[in-house]
Motif scaffolding. Structure first.
Motif, PDB file in Angstrom:
ATOM      1  N   TYR A 132       0.854  -1.195   0.000  1.00 43.57           N
ATOM      2  CA  TYR A 132       0.000   0.000   0.000  1.00 43.57           C
ATOM      3  C   TYR A 132       0.885   1.238   0.000  1.00 43.57           C
ATOM      4  CZ  TYR A 132      -3.367  -3.361   1.980  1.00 43.57           C
ATOM      5  OH  TYR A 132      -4.161  -4.449   2.221  1.00 43.57           O
ATOM      6  N   GLY A 165      -6.827  10.474   5.061  1.00 43.35           N
ATOM      7  CA  GLY A 165      -6.277   9.484   5.989  1.00 43.35           C
ATOM      8  C   GLY A 165      -6.464   8.062   5.494  1.00 43.35           C
ATOM      9  N   ARG A 166      -6.985   7.897   4.269  1.00 42.61           N
ATOM     10  CA  ARG A 166      -7.247   6.543   3.742  1.00 42.61           C
ATOM     11  C   ARG A 166      -6.095   6.064   2.862  1.00 42.61           C
ATOM     12  NH1 ARG A 166     -12.965   6.903   4.526  1.00 42.61           N
ATOM     13  NH2 ARG A 166     -12.932   7.955   6.545  1.00 42.61           N
ATOM     14  N   ARG A 178      -1.658  -6.963  -4.565  1.00 38.84           N
ATOM     15  CA  ARG A 178      -1.314  -8.282  -4.031  1.00 38.84           C
ATOM     16  C   ARG A 178      -0.410  -9.044  -4.988  1.00 38.84           C
ATOM     17  NH1 ARG A 178      -5.740 -12.182  -0.968  1.00 38.84           N
ATOM     18  NH2 ARG A 178      -5.872 -10.849   0.860  1.00 38.84           N
ATOM     19  N   PRO A 228      -1.349  -6.548  22.827  1.00 39.85           N
ATOM     20  CA  PRO A 228      -2.384  -6.990  23.784  1.00 39.85           C
ATOM     21  C   PRO A 228      -3.611  -7.594  23.103  1.00 39.85           C
ATOM     22  CG  PRO A 228      -2.549  -4.622  23.443  1.00 39.85           C
ATOM     23  CD  PRO A 228      -1.396  -5.082  22.599  1.00 39.85           C
ATOM     24  N   ARG A 278       5.268  -6.573  18.366  1.00 37.44           N
ATOM     25  CA  ARG A 278       5.653  -5.407  17.561  1.00 37.44           C
ATOM     26  C   ARG A 278       7.169  -5.230  17.654  1.00 37.44           C
ATOM     27  NH1 ARG A 278       3.019  -1.118  15.341  1.00 37.44           N
ATOM     28  NH2 ARG A 278       3.980   0.932  15.370  1.00 37.44           N
ATOM     29  N   TRP A 324       2.614 -11.671  13.434  1.00 33.06           N
ATOM     30  CA  TRP A 324       1.464 -12.427  13.932  1.00 33.06           C
ATOM     31  C   TRP A 324       1.759 -13.914  13.878  1.00 33.06           C
ATOM     32  CZ3 TRP A 324      -1.562  -9.586  16.637  1.00 33.06           C
ATOM     33  CH2 TRP A 324      -1.666  -8.226  16.338  1.00 33.06           C
ATOM     34  N   ARG A 372       2.679   0.764   3.553  1.00 30.20           N
ATOM     35  CA  ARG A 372       2.445  -0.423   4.366  1.00 30.20           C
ATOM     36  C   ARG A 372       2.666  -1.647   3.482  1.00 30.20           C
ATOM     37  NH1 ARG A 372      -1.056  -2.595   8.555  1.00 30.20           N
ATOM     38  NH2 ARG A 372      -2.001  -4.556   7.894  1.00 30.20           N
ATOM     39  N   PHE A 418       2.150  -5.865   3.722  1.00 25.26           N
ATOM     40  CA  PHE A 418       1.702  -6.989   4.540  1.00 25.26           C
ATOM     41  C   PHE A 418       2.102  -8.290   3.859  1.00 25.26           C
ATOM     42  CE2 PHE A 418      -0.994 -10.225   6.312  1.00 25.26           C
ATOM     43  CZ  PHE A 418      -0.977  -9.900   7.668  1.00 25.26           C
ATOM     44  N   GLU A 442      -9.344  11.042  12.680  1.00 19.64           N
ATOM     45  CA  GLU A 442      -9.665   9.719  12.123  1.00 19.64           C
ATOM     46  C   GLU A 442      -8.398   9.014  11.646  1.00 19.64           C
ATOM     47  OE1 GLU A 442     -12.616   9.844   9.105  1.00 19.64           O
ATOM     48  OE2 GLU A 442     -14.202  10.526  10.453  1.00 19.64           O
ATOM     49  N   GLU A 445      -7.421   5.395   9.596  1.00 22.27           N
ATOM     50  CA  GLU A 445      -7.892   4.158   8.965  1.00 22.27           C
ATOM     51  C   GLU A 445      -6.985   3.001   9.380  1.00 22.27           C
ATOM     52  OE1 GLU A 445      -9.271   2.976   4.564  1.00 22.27           O
ATOM     53  OE2 GLU A 445      -7.122   3.216   4.781  1.00 22.27           O
ATOM     54  N   VAL A 454      -5.996  -0.886   8.465  1.00 25.27           N
ATOM     55  CA  VAL A 454      -6.084  -1.881   7.395  1.00 25.27           C
ATOM     56  C   VAL A 454      -5.832  -3.255   8.014  1.00 25.27           C
ATOM     57  CG1 VAL A 454      -5.119  -2.648   5.205  1.00 25.27           C
ATOM     58  CG2 VAL A 454      -5.300  -0.196   5.690  1.00 25.27           C
ATOM     59  N   HIS A 455      -6.821  -4.139   7.909  1.00 26.49           N
ATOM     60  CA  HIS A 455      -6.720  -5.476   8.511  1.00 26.49           C
ATOM     61  C   HIS A 455      -6.523  -6.487   7.379  1.00 26.49           C
ATOM     62  CE1 HIS A 455      -8.391  -3.796  12.317  1.00 26.49           C
ATOM     63  NE2 HIS A 455      -9.131  -3.076  11.504  1.00 26.49           N
ATOM     64  N   ASP A 456      -5.277  -6.814   7.080  1.00 24.75           N
ATOM     65  CA  ASP A 456      -5.001  -7.720   5.964  1.00 24.75           C
ATOM     66  C   ASP A 456      -5.367  -9.153   6.319  1.00 24.75           C
ATOM     67  OD1 ASP A 456      -3.476  -6.413   3.569  1.00 24.75           O
ATOM     68  OD2 ASP A 456      -2.747  -5.408   5.369  1.00 24.75           O
ATOM     69  N   SER A 509      -5.667  -9.374  10.168  1.00 28.95           N
ATOM     70  CA  SER A 509      -4.673  -8.900  11.133  1.00 28.95           C
ATOM     71  C   SER A 509      -5.278  -7.887  12.098  1.00 28.95           C
ATOM     72  CB  SER A 509      -3.484  -8.269  10.404  1.00 28.95           C
ATOM     73  OG  SER A 509      -3.880  -7.132   9.675  1.00 28.95           O
ATOM     74  N   PRO A 510      -5.121  -8.107  13.407  1.00 32.61           N
ATOM     75  CA  PRO A 510      -5.484  -7.046  14.356  1.00 32.61           C
ATOM     76  C   PRO A 510      -4.551  -5.863  14.112  1.00 32.61           C
ATOM     77  CG  PRO A 510      -5.176  -9.167  15.461  1.00 32.61           C
ATOM     78  CD  PRO A 510      -4.623  -9.309  14.084  1.00 32.61           C
ATOM     79  N   GLU A 511      -4.996  -4.675  14.435  1.00 28.22           N
ATOM     80  CA  GLU A 511      -4.157  -3.498  14.196  1.00 28.22           C
ATOM     81  C   GLU A 511      -4.075  -2.642  15.457  1.00 28.22           C
ATOM     82  OE1 GLU A 511      -2.252  -2.611  11.573  1.00 28.22           O
ATOM     83  OE2 GLU A 511      -2.739  -4.607  10.817  1.00 28.22           O
ATOM     84  N   PRO A 512      -2.859  -2.222  15.813  1.00 26.61           N
ATOM     85  CA  PRO A 512      -2.704  -1.347  16.988  1.00 26.61           C
ATOM     86  C   PRO A 512      -3.266   0.039  16.698  1.00 26.61           C
ATOM     87  CG  PRO A 512      -0.570  -2.254  16.268  1.00 26.61           C
ATOM     88  CD  PRO A 512      -1.569  -2.541  15.197  1.00 26.61           C
ATOM     89  N   ASP A 529       0.537   4.422  17.950  1.00 29.04           N
ATOM     90  CA  ASP A 529       1.590   4.065  18.902  1.00 29.04           C
ATOM     91  C   ASP A 529       1.524   4.927  20.166  1.00 29.04           C
ATOM     92  OD1 ASP A 529       3.878   3.510  20.240  1.00 29.04           O
ATOM     93  OD2 ASP A 529       5.141   3.481  18.469  1.00 29.04           O
ATOM     94  N   ARG A 553     -15.909   0.086   7.718  1.00 28.81           N
ATOM     95  CA  ARG A 553     -15.855   0.644   6.364  1.00 28.81           C
ATOM     96  C   ARG A 553     -15.868  -0.462   5.306  1.00 28.81           C
ATOM     97  NH1 ARG A 553     -17.638   4.542   8.066  1.00 28.81           N
ATOM     98  NH2 ARG A 553     -16.651   6.563   8.418  1.00 28.81           N
ATOM     99  N   LEU A 559      -5.649  -2.122  20.775  1.00 30.58           N
ATOM    100  CA  LEU A 559      -5.638  -3.027  19.621  1.00 30.58           C
ATOM    101  C   LEU A 559      -7.064  -3.234  19.119  1.00 30.58           C
ATOM    102  CD1 LEU A 559      -3.322  -4.732  18.228  1.00 30.58           C
ATOM    103  CD2 LEU A 559      -4.193  -6.676  19.522  1.00 30.58           C
ATOM    104  N   THR A 574      -8.948  -8.114   2.513  1.00 27.92           N
ATOM    105  CA  THR A 574      -8.647  -7.091   3.511  1.00 27.92           C
ATOM    106  C   THR A 574      -9.933  -6.464   4.053  1.00 27.92           C
ATOM    107  OG1 THR A 574      -6.564  -6.602   2.398  1.00 27.92           O
ATOM    108  CG2 THR A 574      -7.443  -4.879   3.815  1.00 27.92           C
ATOM    109  N   ARG A 597     -11.356  -3.071   6.494  1.00 26.91           N
ATOM    110  CA  ARG A 597     -10.906  -1.748   6.949  1.00 26.91           C
ATOM    111  C   ARG A 597     -11.846  -1.190   8.008  1.00 26.91           C
ATOM    112  NH1 ARG A 597      -7.554   0.968   2.375  1.00 26.91           N
ATOM    113  NH2 ARG A 597      -7.170  -0.808   1.038  1.00 26.91           N
ATOM    114  N   VAL A 634     -12.221   2.447  10.710  1.00 25.38           N
ATOM    115  CA  VAL A 634     -11.731   3.793  10.971  1.00 25.38           C
ATOM    116  C   VAL A 634     -11.887   4.079  12.469  1.00 25.38           C
ATOM    117  CG1 VAL A 634     -12.111   6.261  10.584  1.00 25.38           C
ATOM    118  CG2 VAL A 634     -12.210   4.658   8.658  1.00 25.38           C
TER     119      VAL A 634
END
Lengths: 210, 267
Positions: free
Chosen positions: A52, A60-61, A67, A144, A155, A171, A189, A191, B149, B151, B153-155, B166-169, B172, B188, B232, B257, B259, B261
């Motif tokens: 990405y 923010g998107r 892939r 967590p 992480r 993971w 990003r 993955f 906001e 976003e 992304v949970h791959d 994937s969980p996302e933090p 930070d 979303r 998380l 994936t 998503r 927000v």
């Protein structure tokens, strides 16, 4: 995916192989990664890599992502071969040994050779070359996750100047790597989903030829 | 950045062996040598600014170390703090940002920093640490006003034979104000998902099904108070997604994936 990113993934994924005897899920993800780091000398992986761009500063998107299938072969301390889109229209092979990295783009026929120091992420070089020093080069903190989560996470923060990734979320499931999320210095990003792997496989020099 | 001439030990750092000066060079690379915390701040927050080349090391000879100290100029946009010029291995101070964005600059007078340490190698030779490839750094401190906001992304991946996203933090915590709270989490995606929040200060976990474009309101009745400090976000589709195949033994195709927000605000 640009070449430095691809090469970063190639070496960092030397973590992504599980030795026989590492058993299920009780240890924290960071401990599982350390065990892997301490006992893995070579590996063969099948991956799906999604890249990405940086998130839009206005919304923010992120974009939809791209892939790519990939295979990775590595042999510590300094050999690897990464094939992007194997057998596909955009197959690209990248092989590194010692200080030299070579690449071959099958679609265009272009080939190239560079110094590894110019292309390979310094964290990646360190991780490939030094067994059992994962937390020196990339300190890890467990994430967590909720009770009952199918995956455990850690992480990692690469501690090398010039690293292309600023953080990596690893993971794990039942002692095995399931995926790695790379937060890149340019805001992008990457993955990597790990679909299959073999560890400490017998390899010969010709396996790393382009 | 100005580069000063190298010293004897510094030149030897390239090959990392004992030099004519009789010291052992230990090379180190740094991801970043500055500290600006938090970079995502709430109004009234104190932001710490500083640098540290010493870490856990102790200087072997104060006089020698003083001659090797780097000079760092720390400045800010819009006069958020008065420019400081410091010659030392470490320094820190605080300021309170008032502008929406404050740029903090660190300009250093050299590309590598050498620290003669009290440590010795097994043969009794003193060790010098040399940090290389040091460059000037600029950081942005953003003041959060209203909602922010992000976003997530949970791959898709496969956990053995099980499809997982994937969980996302959440942003930070090291670089985020402790006063920033999760206000809501929005789905979303074109499918209904189950979202799970975990890692809150109180240790509480909370799950809720969300239809497309529906948001989880952390202030709604029934939602635990402490969930606003969650660290998380995990999501999974409510129903299996066609085309997904996860097999521990055969070919696999990870799930698509998802998503979400996260909306955060200062409290």
């Amino acid at each position: 995916m640009n070449l430095p990113s691809a090469l970063f993934l190639a070496i960092t994924l030397s973590l992504a192989a599980v030795p026989a005897g590492v058993t299920a899920a009780t240890p924290a993800a960071s401990e599982q990664l350390q065990k892997i780091d301490q006992s893995t000398w070579s590996g063969q992986l099948q991956l799906v890599v999604t890249t990405y761009g940086a998130a839009s500063p206005k919304t923010g998107r992120r974009d939809a992502g791209k892939r790519t299938q990939a295979t990775l072969l590595f042999d510590r301390p300094d050999r690897f071969k990464l094939v992007l889109d194997p057998g596909g229209k955009n197959e690209r092979r990248i092989a590194g040994e010692g200080d030299i990295v070579q690449w071959h783009d099958l679609a265009t026929g272009l080939r190239g050779k560079s110094l590894a120091a110019d292309l390979v992420d310094p964290t990646a070089t360190a991780l490939l070359g030094t067994v059992a020093e994962l937390t020196t080069h990339a300190p890890a903190k467990d994430l967590p996750v909720a009770k009952g989560s199918p995956v455990l996470g850690a992480r990692l923060t690469p501690a090398r100047h010039g690293a292309h990734a600023t953080a990596v979320n690893a993971w794990m499931h039942a002692g095995q790597p399931a995926g790695f999320a790379f937060e890149m210095a340019d805001g992008g990003r990457v993955f990597v989903a790990v679909l299959a792997f073999k560890t400490n496989v017998a390899l010969k020099p010709s396996d790393f030829e382009l | 950045m100005n580069l000063r001439p190298s010293y004897a030990c510094l030149a030897l750092a390239v090959i990392a062996v004992t030099g004519t000066s009789g010291c052992i060079i230990e090379r180190r690379w740094l991801q970043g040598w500055d500290e600006v915390t938090p970079t995502l701040a709430c109004p009234g927050d104190v932001v710490a600014v500083g640098f540290d080349f010493l870490g856990t090391e102790t200087c072997r000879n104060e006089e020698q170390c003083a001659s090797l100290h780097p000079t760092v100029v720390m400045s800010s946009s819009a006069g958020a703090f008065a420019t400081r010029t410091v010659t030392a291995y470490r320094h820190s101070f605080d300021f309170i940002p008032v502008a929406d964005e404050t740029r903090v600059n660190f300009d250093i007078d050299r590309g590598s920093v050498r620290v003669p340490t009290v440590r010795v190698d097994p043969e009794g030779r003193p060790i010098d640490v040399v940090m290389e490839h040091i460059e000037d750094i600029g950081r942005i401190v953003t003041l959060v006003r209203g909602n922010r906001e992000t976003e997530l992304v949970h791959d898709g991946m496969c956990a053995g034979g099980m499809p997982v996203n994937s969980p996302e933090p959440l942003p930070d915590t090291r670089n985020t104000s402790p006063n920033l709270r999760l206000v809501s989490l929005c789905n979303r995606n074109g499918v209904t998902v189950v979202a799970t929040l975990s890692g809150s200060a109180s240790g509480e976990t909370y799950s809720q099904a969300l239809a497309p474009n529906e948001c989880l309101d952390t202030g709604a009745p029934g939602v635990p108070d402490g969930i606003t400090t969650s660290g998380l976000v995990a999501v999974r589709p409510m129903f299996p997604v066609p085309g997904t195949l996860c097999s521990a033994t055969g070919p696999s195709s990870p799930p698509p994936t998802l998503r979400t927000v996260a909306v955060m605000a200062c409290r």
